[in-house]
Enzyme design. Sequence first.
Site, mmCIF file in Angstrom:
data_model
loop_
_atom_site.group_PDB
_atom_site.id
_atom_site.type_symbol
_atom_site.label_atom_id
_atom_site.label_comp_id
_atom_site.label_asym_id
_atom_site.label_seq_id
_atom_site.Cartn_x
_atom_site.Cartn_y
_atom_site.Cartn_z
ATOM 1 N N GLU A 161 -3.913 0.767 11.796
ATOM 2 C CA GLU A 161 -5.085 1.621 10.535
ATOM 3 C C GLU A 161 -6.780 0.104 10.798
ATOM 4 O O GLU A 161 -6.430 -0.876 9.461
ATOM 5 C CB GLU A 161 -3.674 0.088 9.410
ATOM 6 C CG GLU A 161 -2.307 1.007 9.598
ATOM 7 C CD GLU A 161 -2.043 0.870 7.964
ATOM 8 O OE1 GLU A 161 -2.430 -0.687 7.534
ATOM 9 O OE2 GLU A 161 -1.155 1.801 7.789
ATOM 10 N N GLU A 189 5.083 4.631 13.671
ATOM 11 C CA GLU A 189 5.994 4.362 12.511
ATOM 12 C C GLU A 189 6.609 5.478 12.350
ATOM 13 O O GLU A 189 5.813 6.351 11.921
ATOM 14 C CB GLU A 189 5.446 3.430 11.870
ATOM 15 C CG GLU A 189 4.461 2.228 11.882
ATOM 16 C CD GLU A 189 3.233 1.772 11.496
ATOM 17 O OE1 GLU A 189 4.205 1.770 10.000
ATOM 18 O OE2 GLU A 189 2.989 0.398 11.634
#
Length: 909
Positions: free
Chosen positions: A343, A408
């Site tokens: 991220e 994820e």
Amino acid sequence: PTGCYRKTFTVPDEYLDGDLFIRFDGVETAFYVWINGQMVGYAEDSKLPVEFEISRFVRAGENLLALQVMRFATGIWFEDQDYWHLSGIYRHVWLIAKPRLHIADYQIVAEPDLPGTGGHFSADVMVSRQPGYAECRVRASLFDPEGQLLGETESAVMARAQYTTREQPTAGAARIRIELGQVRLWTPETPILYTAVFTLLGGDGEAIDHESCRVGFKKIEIRHGVVLLNGKRLRVCGVNRHEHGPAGRAVDLAHMREEIRQMKRMHINAVRTCHYPDCPEWYELCDELGLLLVCECNLETHGVFGQLSHDPEYALHYLDRATRMVRTYKNHVSIYAWSLGNESGFGPNHAAMTGFIKEYDKTRLCQYESGSPGKNISDVRGDMYAPIERILEMLADPVDDRPIILVEYLYQICNSGGGLTQFRDLLERYPRFQGGFVWDWQDKSLLAKTADGQPYWAYGGDFKESFTDPEVPLFMTNNGIVLPDLTWKPVAREIQAVYAPIWLEARRDSSARGSARDPERFVLKNRSQTMSTADLQAEAVLRENGVAVIRQDVALPVLAPGETAEWVCRLPHIKKPGCSYHLEINLFLKDKPWYREDGDVFSFIQTELPAGPPAEPVPGPAEPVQETDGDRIVLRAGSMMVTLDRATGQLLGLEQNGVCLIRGAIPAFSRPPTGQDCQEGWGWYAQTHVFHELTIAVRDVQLTLSDRLAVVRFLLLAAPRAAQTIPVSLTYRFDAAGLTIESNALVPDFYEMVPRAGLCFQLDGARQQLHYFGYGPWECYPDRMACVRLGRFDSTVAREHFPFNPPSENGGHEKTRWLELADVDGRGVRISGQAPFHFDARLHDVAAYWQARHEHELAPSDTITLHIDSVHAPIGSNMAWSTVIDPREMPGGGSYFQSVRIEPLGEER
């Protein structure tokens, strides 16, 4: 905040003749080091080991080590992970003594020569640049897992570097090569390790220094858009793991070993070390016990998104974190891919990281997800929490044919984890879809104490911190599929079922009319890396009305990895009137591995067989029904009495011989928090919270009496908070044997999402003995059914509760035929449905779950709350974020009818 550490240590005289290093495996976030009052150095990157050469700072005898550790430093911009921000020395500290001329490092490559059985071992061994290094040689000895010497060779240390290292190593290094005619391959199922021993020989041939390393032979490559492990398609059945234990950042070896044991019980074969490299011991354990790893760089700039990734001034910071990670853990066979972090958007700084990694280590993949980078940065695509539609779009991309491995998916918060069966369907249907990593492994709670000193698992805000995350739930650290003590959450059972590499499916025959199914014909699939179905034993079970009446060992077809075969299993039996039948096949490992527990089922399947003929109806007793009127409607028949409230339509009590068995029958549409609606502003909260307060008004009531039956019909209006009313018809049919309740809720289309539609009852808290014929023994929801089977199960109300943190929806059971709640003497009620229903039985009502932040805040109750639902919403996720629901399974506007029969249990029945 700053922490100061001081420790004395003793240096023997002989250490002063060589080089002395101090190694810190993990200090968060940044620190200065002094020895004997002299500044030694400064370090950042709190998740990688750092070494300082301290020979000139120490003296023989006692020395003083001092550290100044800062929680906030410049490096914090690169370490903005979503979790606890703790600081201090949380990993081991080592004092390392080496001769001046020593082995400084080595880089090993051990790969099989596929498709043959041989392999090659090579290593570049670097020595310290001390006088005489160019006269040295390095001897390498390779031992098999049993300790037998397989090969040994020597090579000279290079005095000068060439333009490339293709043919020979760089200056100060020796290159070793050993060719082997046969090697045993390392996989997660077969973590076979060899041992390499390196010996540095001086110019006189004498041994100066030694190093050793465990080695596995493994090959990772991509062919035609598919990742191959040792030449076979890789299935990544993974989980994300933060390094966290009951004590916080510091995780001991026993806890890590137990983590791996529980992972392997669930058929997890891969771990992403989110979002930083783990401690060195973790890699050693994964090498030894068999887990594939994505080793992730300690890089997350979440707070400023991609700003630093786009700025060339930060390129060296990015590159430094990548190079140190790869150089530190390069020799671990368990690592199949390097990750550039998490991220942080993407930009040229990530391209620089990839460039170094791909040139330095050609044996592994390089991956990154944030911002959807191209092939120049990531070898795979892995959009986090990609909905099914997005996964299919990526698979259909005519230009980008990279493998898809989700970094994820199946986000966990409160109770979540639905839709996982689609994961295996995608793996089977599309070769380029190769799996993913569940978010995440373990609840990252910290121990705290209540006012009276009782320990509990705490999350954000429980320590009265001056600052907490303003955007996400404070319990967002509790995303695990296990609790902090590694207790399995219910979703772990679903993962265990879906991740099994060998399983049975019901065989379907296509026909002009659609799809027909022979319930005794199956398809056996072996998708393991190395196992044969000969390693399994199979047990066939016939269930009659949920009870196992036949158990029989059966022989499976012998399949090698990757093979599929049809198989028929029939258990002849007589079909009795009024009985249902199900065939169940359980697979077990013949030889119990170290990580398995007694009774662990490897995988299973259950199919429905044709039922017996209908049973003859048994007429009820012909006893007169009496009525008394007033604010209440009171009906009596024999030893039974029913009391109804005219104002609300509520069942005030079903009594037998003056003892109340059950009360309630209140229309119910709300449930405790789930991952869909766990707090205001999260997911479906705006749609579901209106049902938390429900006002019931009676529009009409009608009473009909006969000598056998009394029928009372209520027309109700259920008014959720500030929303459209829901008409509900509620009909009671009472006779001397029991009470039938029919409800029909006409939910307006205004409601896009209804958590449940059913009735809520209350029973005395002594009636905790629970027996049911439904799906179990684990809890289940419409989108989480792979781990359960239809049967008769015995439990208790207390045992059905699961202590989610914070308290959440739990204990549901789908497609239930009947249930019984009784006291220890067997007195209670039996509730059966005209159609299968969903139920949960708890010692707390829905409001209590919403009010409590922790398990200990659920106030003790002497009342059982029972829900019987005609429909119950999915638990959510649909393999993506916790708030995603398959629209085909989402209950909204519509008519929800159910009919349940309540009869007494016990001596007076």
